[in-house]
Design an enzyme around this catalytic site. Structure first.
Site, PDB file in Angstrom:
ATOM      1  N   SER A 236       0.843  -1.190   0.000  1.00  0.00           N
ATOM      2  CA  SER A 236       0.000   0.000   0.000  1.00  0.00           C
ATOM      3  C   SER A 236       0.875   1.235   0.000  1.00  0.00           C
ATOM      4  O   SER A 236       1.851   1.318   0.756  1.00  0.00           O
ATOM      5  CB  SER A 236      -0.905   0.004   1.233  1.00  0.00           C
ATOM      6  OG  SER A 236      -1.509   1.271   1.430  1.00  0.00           O
ATOM      7  N   LYS A 237       0.511   2.208  -0.832  1.00  0.00           N
ATOM      8  CA  LYS A 237       1.305   3.436  -0.886  1.00  0.00           C
ATOM      9  C   LYS A 237       1.210   4.216   0.421  1.00  0.00           C
ATOM     10  O   LYS A 237       2.042   5.081   0.701  1.00  0.00           O
ATOM     11  CB  LYS A 237       0.861   4.304  -2.059  1.00  0.00           C
ATOM     12  CG  LYS A 237      -0.566   4.828  -1.963  1.00  0.00           C
ATOM     13  CD  LYS A 237      -0.919   5.685  -3.167  1.00  0.00           C
ATOM     14  CE  LYS A 237      -2.341   6.212  -3.093  1.00  0.00           C
ATOM     15  NZ  LYS A 237      -2.698   7.037  -4.274  1.00  0.00           N
ATOM     16  N   ARG A 238       0.201   3.914   1.242  1.00  0.00           N
ATOM     17  CA  ARG A 238       0.033   4.639   2.500  1.00  0.00           C
ATOM     18  C   ARG A 238       0.993   4.161   3.577  1.00  0.00           C
ATOM     19  O   ARG A 238       1.344   4.929   4.474  1.00  0.00           O
ATOM     20  CB  ARG A 238      -1.415   4.493   2.999  1.00  0.00           C
ATOM     21  CG  ARG A 238      -2.442   5.133   2.068  1.00  0.00           C
ATOM     22  CD  ARG A 238      -3.856   4.906   2.575  1.00  0.00           C
ATOM     23  NE  ARG A 238      -4.842   5.490   1.663  1.00  0.00           N
ATOM     24  CZ  ARG A 238      -6.157   5.373   1.816  1.00  0.00           C
ATOM     25  NH1 ARG A 238      -6.628   4.679   2.840  1.00  0.00           N
ATOM     26  NH2 ARG A 238      -6.984   5.934   0.957  1.00  0.00           N
TER      27      ARG A 238
END
Length: 466
Positions: A236-238
């Site tokens: 996840s880019k988060r």
């Protein structure tokens, strides 16, 4: 096998993440392995992301990796007329229809009918007229199923009664990517579609559209395993480092990144993992791709990158490390010391910590822990510094071995005088570099020179005395 035509078709998102880069690589490997063509297509049906900035965010990382494409980039936004013509054909053939119901309408009708949430063909026989806000839905066959013989996952069969009549044209008139993919893959002669597992659920829809348009056999599909982090959660880019630009900025070599990406779900039959891309091309096959999720291991990536850094010639290292070095670095000095640095770093961004002290006039900051250990707690550090100034002032600074002997002699002499071990190298290192660790000092000192060496020792004396 006839030479394949494969396409990498990312949506513009502002950056290229490692999952998309892995998909691009596997398409490229497959095309190169079998003498085919690698086609780049931008899925920019979302007009809000139709800009050169978004396109560059895809193309620049691909160029950095060395993944050259044979055709393209093509843009789905420029083929809207072809997509719209296909939609009209489906409407004329009774295989698609207009719908003016929104999501709330569908939910209400489903609840009233006692059906699961979703759209259940409510507008199939309503004869809705086209107009603003009206969408076009594909009429999914009531019976039967669609089978996808996936080259990685095997036979995937989806019953038609589990697929709602899906939208192929939005209310603003723009085609949805299902229809755009079906049309573009046909018109471009795509033979294989290699992409992430997360898109597997969209494949039956594209196949249904291809069949309804009379295109004949759909391309062969291969869905790559999901990429997960160390907690085995989807990247996840988060919470994870996923943007390829981050790895470029950190100093990963493109060859190393390619090698590491190739190992995400695939492995060579001889189990030799670190190898040139030419060898990977010759060994690659989709049949050897694993179905299980692939762990994107940052520790392993660093290991691969360090191996590639070690393999650089000194001249190659200078060129590769240049963006991370002091602005006024001396290429000849870096080249001379490169073998020592290459053995100690995992990314090129680490090179500055080992070399920058050589290209500044003075040390402005000292590592406090190293200072305390070597200078404050170090035995007779003040006498070591004074002794070093005395002996090094007479040294020609042209022989690393002589410098080493001279420096150690200071510590040995003081050890005899005090009857306890005195080290002279640790105070010298902190004085010259500001740190307690680094490459061997002796050759580096020949490049630092006598004047700056003596000046830094004197500066350390003043700081210790103060």
């Amino acid at each position: 096998m006839q030479p394949p035509r494969v396409r990498f078709a990312p949506a513009p998102t502002g950056y290229l993440h490692v999952g998309s880069a892995r998909s691009a690589l596997f398409n490229w490997l497959f095309a190169r392995r079998y003498g085919g063509e690698f086609i780049l297509r931008i899925e920019d049906t979302d007009e809000s992301k139709n800009s050169q900035e978004f396109v560059d965010a895809i193309c620049d990382p691909l160029r950095w990796l060395g993944l050259d494409w044979d055709e393209g980039p093509y843009f789905q936004s420029q083929r809207k007329q072809d997509h719209s013509a296909a939609i009209e054909q489906l409407i004329d053939d009774g295989k698609a229809y207009f719908c003016d119901l929104n999501q709330a309408d569908s939910q209400r009708l489903s609840a009233e009918a006692g059906l699961r949430e979703g759209y259940h063909g409510w507008s199939r026989d309503r004869n809705v007229a086209d107009g603003d806000g009206v969408v076009v839905r594909f009429r999914v066959p009531d019976e039967g199923s669609t089978v996808v013989d996936d080259l990685i996952r095997g036979r995937v069969e989806v019953a038609h009664d589990t697929i709602d009549d899906f939208v192929i044209r939005r209310g603003d008139g723009s085609p949805v990517f299902f229809i755009a993919n079906a049309v573009d893959d046909h018109d471009m002669g795509i033979t294989h579609v290699i992409r992430g597992e997360d898109l597997l659920n969209t494949t039956p829809r594209v196949v249904l559209l291809s069949e309804a348009l009379g295109y004949g056999p759909a391309p062969q599909y291969a869905h790559l395993p999901l990429l997960v982090n160390e907690q085995r959660k989807k990247l996840s880019k988060r919470r994870d480092s996923v943007a390829l630009a981050e790895f470029v900025a950190d100093g990963y070599l493109p060859e190393a990144m390619l090698n590491a990406l190739a190992l995400l779900g695939w492995g060579p039959p001889d189990e030799i993992e670190i190898r040139p891309i030419t060898e990977i091309v010759s060994l690659f096959s989709l049949e050897a791709v694993n179905k299980s999720s692939a762990y994107f291991d940052l520790v392993k990536l660093k290991h691969v990158n360090s191996a590639y850094i070690k393999a650089l010639t000194p001249a190659e290292f200078v060129q590769a490390a240049a963006p991370w070095l002091q602005e006024h670095y001396d290429p000849k000095v870096v080249e001379a010391l490169a073998p020592e640095v290459q053995q100690r770093i995992s990314t090129l961004s680490e090179a500055s910590a080992w070399l920058d002290w050589l290209f500044v006039d003075e040390i402005s900051e000292y590592d406090e822990k190293a200072w305390v250990k070597a200078m404050v707690k170090g035995r007779a550090a003040d006498r070591v510094l004074a002794g070093l100034i005395e002996v090094l002032d007479a040294d020609p600074f042209n022989d690393p071995e002589l410098l080493e002997t001279t420096v150690f002699a200071v510590g040995n002499r003081l050890s005899e005088e005090l009857g306890a071990r005195v080290t002279s190298q640790a105070p010298l290192r902190v004085a010259l570099t500001g740190s307690g660790a680094g490459i061997p000092l002796w050759e580096a000192m020949t490049h630092l020179g006598k004047e700056r060496t003596l000046s830094r020792i004197a500066a350390a004396q003043r700081r210790l005395g103060g």
